[in-house]
Design a protein around this motif. Structure first.
Motif, PDB file in Angstrom:
ATOM      1  N   GLN A  76     -13.925   3.473 -10.179  1.00 41.72           N
ATOM      2  CA  GLN A  76     -12.092   3.549 -10.096  1.00 41.72           C
ATOM      3  C   GLN A  76     -11.508   3.026  -8.789  1.00 41.72           C
ATOM      4  O   GLN A  76     -11.130   2.154  -8.091  1.00 41.72           O
ATOM      5  N   VAL A  77     -11.912   4.629  -8.261  1.00 40.76           N
ATOM      6  CA  VAL A  77     -11.113   5.522  -7.528  1.00 40.76           C
ATOM      7  C   VAL A  77     -11.786   5.200  -5.835  1.00 40.76           C
ATOM      8  O   VAL A  77     -11.213   4.153  -4.778  1.00 40.76           O
ATOM      9  N   GLU A  78     -13.603   4.603  -6.114  1.00 39.91           N
ATOM     10  CA  GLU A  78     -13.773   4.521  -4.760  1.00 39.91           C
ATOM     11  C   GLU A  78     -13.678   2.617  -4.993  1.00 39.91           C
ATOM     12  O   GLU A  78     -13.861   2.034  -3.752  1.00 39.91           O
ATOM     13  N   TRP A  79     -13.535   2.517  -6.056  1.00 39.31           N
ATOM     14  CA  TRP A  79     -13.418   0.670  -5.647  1.00 39.31           C
ATOM     15  C   TRP A  79     -11.956   0.320  -4.720  1.00 39.31           C
ATOM     16  O   TRP A  79     -11.901  -0.339  -4.069  1.00 39.31           O
ATOM     17  N   CYS A  80     -11.333   0.995  -5.368  1.00 41.18           N
ATOM     18  CA  CYS A  80      -9.849   0.841  -5.318  1.00 41.18           C
ATOM     19  C   CYS A  80      -9.907   0.939  -3.233  1.00 41.18           C
ATOM     20  O   CYS A  80      -9.263  -0.106  -2.664  1.00 41.18           O
ATOM     21  N   ARG A  81     -10.311   2.109  -2.966  1.00 39.69           N
ATOM     22  CA  ARG A  81     -10.479   2.717  -1.537  1.00 39.69           C
ATOM     23  C   ARG A  81     -11.156   1.260  -0.683  1.00 39.69           C
ATOM     24  O   ARG A  81     -10.441   1.090   0.292  1.00 39.69           O
ATOM     25  N   ASP A  82     -12.359   1.098  -0.805  1.00 42.11           N
ATOM     26  CA  ASP A  82     -12.896  -0.083  -0.508  1.00 42.11           C
ATOM     27  C   ASP A  82     -12.176  -1.566  -0.864  1.00 42.11           C
ATOM     28  O   ASP A  82     -12.196  -2.001   0.836  1.00 42.11           O
ATOM     29  N   VAL A  83     -11.333  -1.817  -1.528  1.00 41.62           N
ATOM     30  CA  VAL A  83     -10.734  -3.045  -1.786  1.00 41.62           C
ATOM     31  C   VAL A  83      -9.011  -2.486  -0.569  1.00 41.62           C
ATOM     32  O   VAL A  83      -9.451  -3.776   0.394  1.00 41.62           O
ATOM     33  N   CYS A  84      -8.828  -1.469  -0.735  1.00 36.69           N
ATOM     34  CA  CYS A  84      -7.392  -1.503   0.485  1.00 36.69           C
ATOM     35  C   CYS A  84      -7.803  -0.919   1.675  1.00 36.69           C
ATOM     36  O   CYS A  84      -7.376  -1.973   2.797  1.00 36.69           O
ATOM     37  N   LEU A  85      -8.775  -0.308   2.269  1.00 33.00           N
ATOM     38  CA  LEU A  85      -9.521  -1.047   3.605  1.00 33.00           C
ATOM     39  C   LEU A  85      -9.888  -2.356   3.555  1.00 33.00           C
ATOM     40  O   LEU A  85      -9.341  -2.223   4.989  1.00 33.00           O
ATOM     41  N   GLN A  86     -10.368  -2.705   3.006  1.00 31.78           N
ATOM     42  CA  GLN A  86     -10.935  -4.020   3.029  1.00 31.78           C
ATOM     43  C   GLN A  86      -9.252  -5.263   3.614  1.00 31.78           C
ATOM     44  O   GLN A  86      -9.530  -6.203   4.111  1.00 31.78           O
ATOM     45  N   CYS A  87      -8.217  -5.002   3.216  1.00 33.35           N
ATOM     46  CA  CYS A  87      -7.636  -5.578   2.650  1.00 33.35           C
ATOM     47  C   CYS A  87      -6.470  -5.039   4.287  1.00 33.35           C
ATOM     48  O   CYS A  87      -6.077  -5.958   4.823  1.00 33.35           O
ATOM     49  N   ALA A  88      -6.283  -3.833   4.707  1.00 31.88           N
ATOM     50  CA  ALA A  88      -5.640  -3.575   5.997  1.00 31.88           C
ATOM     51  C   ALA A  88      -6.366  -3.682   7.155  1.00 31.88           C
ATOM     52  O   ALA A  88      -5.912  -4.343   7.855  1.00 31.88           O
ATOM     53  N   ALA A  89      -7.862  -4.005   7.092  1.00 33.97           N
ATOM     54  CA  ALA A  89      -8.577  -4.538   8.344  1.00 33.97           C
ATOM     55  C   ALA A  89      -8.231  -6.512   8.108  1.00 33.97           C
ATOM     56  O   ALA A  89      -7.726  -6.564   9.554  1.00 33.97           O
ATOM     57  N   LEU A  90      -7.873  -7.051   7.164  1.00 32.72           N
ATOM     58  CA  LEU A  90      -7.840  -7.905   6.835  1.00 32.72           C
ATOM     59  C   LEU A  90      -6.117  -8.078   7.665  1.00 32.72           C
ATOM     60  O   LEU A  90      -5.643  -9.437   8.250  1.00 32.72           O
ATOM     61  N   CYS A  91      -5.354  -7.061   6.953  1.00 31.42           N
ATOM     62  CA  CYS A  91      -3.677  -7.068   7.535  1.00 31.42           C
ATOM     63  C   CYS A  91      -3.401  -6.787   9.260  1.00 31.42           C
ATOM     64  O   CYS A  91      -2.729  -7.060  10.117  1.00 31.42           O
ATOM     65  N   ASP A  92      -4.644  -6.271   9.667  1.00 29.29           N
ATOM     66  CA  ASP A  92      -4.199  -5.705  10.966  1.00 29.29           C
ATOM     67  C   ASP A  92      -3.800  -6.997  11.986  1.00 29.29           C
ATOM     68  O   ASP A  92      -2.972  -5.965  12.990  1.00 29.29           O
ATOM     69  N   PRO A  93      -4.310  -7.458  12.059  1.00 26.48           N
ATOM     70  CA  PRO A  93      -4.102  -8.773  13.211  1.00 26.48           C
ATOM     71  C   PRO A  93      -2.632  -9.083  13.691  1.00 26.48           C
ATOM     72  O   PRO A  93      -2.621  -8.689  14.705  1.00 26.48           O
ATOM     73  N   GLY A  94      -1.910  -9.040  12.616  1.00 26.19           N
ATOM     74  CA  GLY A  94      -0.218  -9.572  13.135  1.00 26.19           C
ATOM     75  C   GLY A  94       1.095  -8.742  12.647  1.00 26.19           C
ATOM     76  O   GLY A  94       0.457  -7.709  11.423  1.00 26.19           O
TER      77      GLY A  94
END
Length: 119
Positions: A76-94
């Protein structure tokens, strides 16, 4: 292996930090509105908030039976980490997404720290 008092304290502190970061990430993703027409972004923000919420609830419910559930907690914690990294990458441009990206990265780091405490 037997863990000493310092290991237990670090484990509990890292678990608490992970829960807190997950809750911050849930709030940031819930407030974040993706660009118009960005259904994928909206879905990822919702998924990130859901995964972080589930992770914080799971970690908040853990008791001394953690050994029995360690594989489930780790996944669960690994999944959370991975989703958070994907979401952060999506947010980065703006710049409007900066708060969300920072919260997601903090959560991913807290997850990583907690995984290290698990050993």
């Amino acid at each position: 292996p037997q863990c000493d008092h310092q290991d237990l304290v670090r484990y509990l502190e890292d678990r608490f930090a992970c829960v807190e970061a997950c809750e911050d990430c849930v709030r940031a993703c819930a407030r974040r509105q993706g660009p118009a027409g960005s259904d994928d972004a909206a879905r990822l923000h919702l998924a990130c908030a859901d995964v972080c919420d589930a992770t914080s609830r799971l970690l908040g419910e853990q008791t001394d039976q953690a050994d029995r559930d360690e594989r489930h907690v780790r996944a669960q914690v690994e999944w959370c980490r991975d989703v958070c990294l994907q979401c952060a990458a999506l947010c980065d441009p703006g710049p409007a997404s900066d708060t969300c990206a920072q919260a997601c990265r903090r959560c991913a780091r807290a997850c990583e720290d907690f995984l290290a405490a698990l050993g």
